[in-house]
Enzyme design. Structure first.
Site, PDB file in Angstrom:
ATOM      1  N   TYR A  82       0.815  -1.212   0.000  1.00  0.00           N
ATOM      2  CA  TYR A  82       0.000   0.000   0.000  1.00  0.00           C
ATOM      3  C   TYR A  82       0.844   1.254   0.000  1.00  0.00           C
ATOM      4  O   TYR A  82       1.902   1.287   0.605  1.00  0.00           O
ATOM      5  CB  TYR A  82      -0.821   0.097   1.288  1.00  0.00           C
ATOM      6  CG  TYR A  82      -1.908  -0.878   1.477  1.00  0.00           C
ATOM      7  CD1 TYR A  82      -3.006  -0.881   0.648  1.00  0.00           C
ATOM      8  CD2 TYR A  82      -1.862  -1.778   2.525  1.00  0.00           C
ATOM      9  CE1 TYR A  82      -4.039  -1.775   0.870  1.00  0.00           C
ATOM     10  CE2 TYR A  82      -2.891  -2.671   2.746  1.00  0.00           C
ATOM     11  CZ  TYR A  82      -3.970  -2.659   1.911  1.00  0.00           C
ATOM     12  OH  TYR A  82      -4.980  -3.530   2.136  1.00  0.00           O
ATOM     13  N   GLU A 124       2.388  -4.895  -4.620  1.00  0.00           N
ATOM     14  CA  GLU A 124       1.151  -4.187  -4.906  1.00  0.00           C
ATOM     15  C   GLU A 124       1.179  -2.968  -4.001  1.00  0.00           C
ATOM     16  O   GLU A 124       1.557  -3.070  -2.847  1.00  0.00           O
ATOM     17  CB  GLU A 124      -0.016  -5.088  -4.539  1.00  0.00           C
ATOM     18  CG  GLU A 124      -1.367  -4.451  -4.646  1.00  0.00           C
ATOM     19  CD  GLU A 124      -2.406  -5.442  -4.151  1.00  0.00           C
ATOM     20  OE1 GLU A 124      -2.835  -5.297  -3.001  1.00  0.00           O
ATOM     21  OE2 GLU A 124      -2.775  -6.346  -4.902  1.00  0.00           O
ATOM     22  N   ASN A 190     -10.171   1.270  -2.752  1.00  0.00           N
ATOM     23  CA  ASN A 190     -10.140   0.085  -1.898  1.00  0.00           C
ATOM     24  C   ASN A 190     -11.516  -0.195  -1.326  1.00  0.00           C
ATOM     25  O   ASN A 190     -12.114   0.682  -0.704  1.00  0.00           O
ATOM     26  CB  ASN A 190      -9.167   0.314  -0.741  1.00  0.00           C
ATOM     27  CG  ASN A 190      -9.188  -0.834   0.243  1.00  0.00           C
ATOM     28  OD1 ASN A 190      -8.981  -1.982  -0.125  1.00  0.00           O
ATOM     29  ND2 ASN A 190      -9.476  -0.540   1.495  1.00  0.00           N
ATOM     30  N   GLU A 191     -12.004  -1.392  -1.552  1.00  0.00           N
ATOM     31  CA  GLU A 191     -13.271  -1.847  -0.961  1.00  0.00           C
ATOM     32  C   GLU A 191     -14.328  -0.745  -1.030  1.00  0.00           C
ATOM     33  O   GLU A 191     -14.925  -0.381  -0.018  1.00  0.00           O
ATOM     34  CB  GLU A 191     -13.036  -2.324   0.476  1.00  0.00           C
ATOM     35  CG  GLU A 191     -12.120  -3.529   0.532  1.00  0.00           C
ATOM     36  CD  GLU A 191     -12.081  -4.236   1.881  1.00  0.00           C
ATOM     37  OE1 GLU A 191     -12.408  -3.607   2.895  1.00  0.00           O
ATOM     38  OE2 GLU A 191     -11.734  -5.438   1.900  1.00  0.00           O
ATOM     39  N   TYR A 241     -12.798 -12.654   3.752  1.00  0.00           N
ATOM     40  CA  TYR A 241     -12.342 -12.915   5.126  1.00  0.00           C
ATOM     41  C   TYR A 241     -13.366 -13.832   5.772  1.00  0.00           C
ATOM     42  O   TYR A 241     -14.267 -13.373   6.473  1.00  0.00           O
ATOM     43  CB  TYR A 241     -12.217 -11.602   5.907  1.00  0.00           C
ATOM     44  CG  TYR A 241     -11.091 -10.737   5.402  1.00  0.00           C
ATOM     45  CD1 TYR A 241      -9.828 -10.831   5.968  1.00  0.00           C
ATOM     46  CD2 TYR A 241     -11.281  -9.862   4.345  1.00  0.00           C
ATOM     47  CE1 TYR A 241      -8.779 -10.060   5.491  1.00  0.00           C
ATOM     48  CE2 TYR A 241     -10.238  -9.096   3.865  1.00  0.00           C
ATOM     49  CZ  TYR A 241      -8.989  -9.203   4.444  1.00  0.00           C
ATOM     50  OH  TYR A 241      -7.948  -8.439   3.965  1.00  0.00           O
ATOM     51  N   GLU A 280      -7.612  -9.550  -1.836  1.00  0.00           N
ATOM     52  CA  GLU A 280      -7.309  -9.816  -0.431  1.00  0.00           C
ATOM     53  C   GLU A 280      -7.989 -11.116  -0.049  1.00  0.00           C
ATOM     54  O   GLU A 280      -9.199 -11.261  -0.218  1.00  0.00           O
ATOM     55  CB  GLU A 280      -7.851  -8.708   0.492  1.00  0.00           C
ATOM     56  CG  GLU A 280      -7.158  -7.381   0.327  1.00  0.00           C
ATOM     57  CD  GLU A 280      -7.697  -6.311   1.271  1.00  0.00           C
ATOM     58  OE1 GLU A 280      -8.340  -6.657   2.286  1.00  0.00           O
ATOM     59  OE2 GLU A 280      -7.488  -5.127   0.973  1.00  0.00           O
ATOM     60  N   TYR A 347      -1.306  -9.272  13.207  1.00  0.00           N
ATOM     61  CA  TYR A 347      -2.345  -9.819  12.340  1.00  0.00           C
ATOM     62  C   TYR A 347      -2.439 -11.346  12.365  1.00  0.00           C
ATOM     63  O   TYR A 347      -3.164 -11.956  11.603  1.00  0.00           O
ATOM     64  CB  TYR A 347      -2.125  -9.342  10.888  1.00  0.00           C
ATOM     65  CG  TYR A 347      -3.420  -9.025  10.180  1.00  0.00           C
ATOM     66  CD1 TYR A 347      -4.101  -7.843  10.411  1.00  0.00           C
ATOM     67  CD2 TYR A 347      -3.987  -9.937   9.285  1.00  0.00           C
ATOM     68  CE1 TYR A 347      -5.302  -7.556   9.775  1.00  0.00           C
ATOM     69  CE2 TYR A 347      -5.193  -9.663   8.647  1.00  0.00           C
ATOM     70  CZ  TYR A 347      -5.834  -8.467   8.901  1.00  0.00           C
ATOM     71  OH  TYR A 347      -7.023  -8.182   8.279  1.00  0.00           O
TER      72      TYR A 347
END
Ligand SMILES: *[C@@H]1O[C@H](CO)[C@@H](O)[C@H](O)[C@H]1NC(C)=O
Ligand SMILES: *[C@@H]1O[C@H](CO)[C@@H](O)[C@H](O)[C@H]1NC(C)=O
Ligand SMILES: *[C@@H]1O[C@H](CO)[C@@H](O)[C@H](O)[C@H]1NC(C)=O
Length: 606
Positions: A82, A124, A190-191, A241, A280, A347
């Site tokens: 990012y 990316e 993004n999203e 997810y 993702e 994470y």
């Protein structure tokens, strides 16, 4: 995931100078193409397996190579990175692409080696974090920093992203695969969602990128199976997810969610002419403030069994391009943590916050070995799903239409089940073509020289075989270690981190050796912070106790109107939003003086 930010992403891969690139009818480079099965990178079908990494969460550029080597060691062929808008463009008119905002150290090729020759792992790059000077722009209607005209085609906002976008995209364009760089894909936003002025906005980000010379494909990452932003970029992907953060955070790491079986059909419906693409896919889990489990529970929850069951299910649904979020999470430094991600951004990822490999890294490597070895798997059709022949069993049968090679993916019918059972399953007529088993020669991908498999060390970072049969290995051990070297080349001598080691040939293609472990010296002794003899030093740096403080650098908090749609709830008539006074981040010092019938405020030192 889940960041209220503007993203731009770039995937990077190896460079093949001999490939002549040109533009195809759609205006994109022929260096990165696709069909409904998978991507072609420089003419070769490629299963893109990427890992997510954020530069500002490891703000020491010389350590990025460590992450890149660990990505490669896991067998992945891409990295997703990012960009952070707020950090790159902190003030209006000022764009800083140096230091930790400069992604170029990630792109540099290392000296040639058996593991990495010609292969720069991919990246990316995403933008993130709307800067304060943008969030508080006066707009019409007034800006709502949480849910308003930001991220739309509103003229104020369109003007706001130009400086940032132009600088970042110009640098990206120079490092595309067509320019000798490793960038293969660019994510826009993004999203994000369909909405009045929102699709137009995403389209104009893309057209501006094209104007600035971007010829690699662009894509959006939908937050789920929501059909958002279709047609605004060249490719569509969505993020998955399957396991929710609240479970690991609340220390319920053994309670699984059911598997999702809609992915394949969904892709065939909304994006039938492109690969099934997960920009993702769950690599670990976020952890919210106030959860009790911490990241250790997230790693236990999204563990190697999760990787096996859910990644295989992703492949069973036809995916041939995936990015694991996160591969290495790191630390969210300074003022950047937020309620869904405290200071640690570990994470529960395959590489932990201290950059140590976890067993999830090993599982990724196993999966990569399979993917590199069986190239027939990059082109498969769904033949059938059998969830009835054996009641506990769910079998997906995929087949390569050209070679006839069949692949069967087995799992529990109820993926949350804990039972162990044995079964035998009729596979019908075996149709595996003889060419299907490419062996580990394919593991290192295009550009490899003589491949060797090294078994034993904690980490092999790099390998180089010279013409005289001297194999130089670089890596880490965490204990004295026997190693085995398997390979078809002839081996005369081996070096480990530049020191010769003795090898013994035990069969025509297998050598063994021993690497002693020496504990680091000097060893680190942590101070006893509670000891009475510990000396604490401090400096009280509050400006208003300094002898030369005269208050002139403080900014009077004297405004009575705000661009925020949220009215001040108390403290009027003065507006106390720090952003209204140009302080968008950092520690704030408020200074108030009480006067009869009220008080005055001043603000400073962000
Ligand atoms: C594509 O792959 C083939 C087979 O592995 C290889 O011979 C060829 O050199 C590759 N093409 C490029 C452009 O690297
Ligand atoms: C933004 O998009 C909306 C919806 O299509 C359109 O009505 C509006 O005119 C656009 N605004 C600008 C400034 O282009
Ligand atoms: C599997 O085991 C865990 C831990 O014992 C339990 O919490 C969970 O409910 C079990 N799952 C099923 C489907 O029985």
């Amino acid at each position: 995931m889940h960041l209220p930010v503007l993203w731009l992403a770039v995937l990077l891969v190896a460079l093949f100078p001999q490939f002549s690139t040109s533009l195809s009818n759609n205006g994109l480079t022929t260096a990165v193409e696709w069909d409904e099965y998978s991507f072609f990178i420089l003419g070769n079908r490629t299963f893109i397996q990427s890992g997510e990494f954020h530069m500002w969460r490891l703000p020491v550029p010389c350590l990025w190579r460590d992450i890149v080597q660990k990505v490669k060691a896991a067998g992945l062929n891409a990295i997703s990175v990012y960009f952070h808008w707020g950090m790159t463009n902190p003030r209006q008119g000022e764009v800083d692409l140096t230091g930790i905002n400069d992604f170029r150290p990630l792109l540099r090729k290392k000296r040639g080696s058996g593991l990495s020759r010609g292969l720069v792992p991919s990246s990316e790059i995403c933008t993130g974090g709307i800067p304060g000077h943008v969030a508080w722009l006066p707009g019409n209607p007034p800006w709502n920093p949480y849910n308003g005209e930001l991220r739309s085609n509103d003229t104020f906002y369109q003007n706001a992203w130009q400086d940032y976008w132009t600088s970042v995209i110009t640098l990206i364009a120079k490092n595309q695969i067509t320019q000798g760089g490793p960038i293969i894909l660019l994510q826009i936003e993004n999203e994000y969602y369909n909405g009045a002025g929102q699709n137009e906005y995403v389209s104009s980000l893309r057209s501006r990128a094209v104007d600035l010379g971007v010829v690699i494909p662009t894509f959006v990452n939908d937050a789920g199976e929501f059909s958002n932003l279709l047609g605004t970029t060249d490719l569509y992907g969505f993020d998955a997810y399957p396991f929710s953060a609240s479970n690991c955070g609340n220390a319920n790491p053994s309670v699984w969610r059911p598997i999702v079986t809609t992915w394949g059909d969904y892709f065939d419906t909304v994006a039938p002419t492109q690969p099934h693409f997960f920009p993702e896919f769950q690599g670990g889990s976020a952890d919210n403030w106030g959860n009790v489990g911490g990241y250790a529970t997230c790693r236990e929850f999204v563990n190697t069994q999760f990787q096996r069951v859910f990644y295989h299910q992703m492949w069973a649904s036809g995916a041939t391009a995936e990015n694991y979020y996160m591969f290495y999470g790191g630390t969210t430094w300074a003022q950047l943590p937020y309620s869904q991600g405290y200071t640690s951004y570990d994470y529960g990822a395959p590489v932990d916050e201290q950059r140590m490999l976890t067993e999830k890294h090993g599982e990724l490597k196993l999966q990569s070995l399979f993917l590199r070895s069986f190239k027939d798997f990059y082109t498969t059709d769904l033949v059938d799903i059998d969830d009835t022949s054996i009641s506990d069993l769910y079998v997906t049968h995929l087949q390569n239409p050209l070679s006839g090679a069949s692949f069967y993916i087995f799992r529990h019918n109820d993926a949350t089940a804990n039972t162990t059972f044995q079964f035998s399953y009729p596979l019908g007529q075996p149709t595996i073509a003889s060419s299907s088993w490419g062996g580990y020669a394919n593991y290192v991908d295009v550009g490899a020289s003589t491949p060797f498999l090294i078994s034993g060390p904690y980490l092999v970072r790099n390998a180089f075989l010279n013409g005289d049969g001297n194999l130089a290995l670089w890596g880490d051990v965490d204990t004295s270690t026997d190693i085995q070297i398997f390979g078809s080349g002839s081996l005369v001598s081996v070096q480990w981190n530049s020191s010769p080691i003795n090898i013994e040939q035990i069969s025509p293609a297998v050598w063994t050796a021993f690497i002693p472990f020496t504990a680091p010296s000097p060893s680190i002794v942590l101070p006893d912070l509670e000891s009475a003899s510990t000396v604490w030093r401090f400096r009280d740096s509050l400006p208003d106790i300094q002898s030369d403080f005269d208050g002139s650098a403080m900014v009077p908090a004297d405004q009575t109107t705000t661009t925020s749609v949220f009215p001040p709830y108390y403290g009027g008539p003065w507006i106390l939003y720090a952003d209204m006074y140009g302080f968008h981040a950092g520690n704030l010092l408020w200074r108030g003086t009480f006067i009869q019938g009220g008080y005055i405020e001043q603000l400073g030192w962000a």
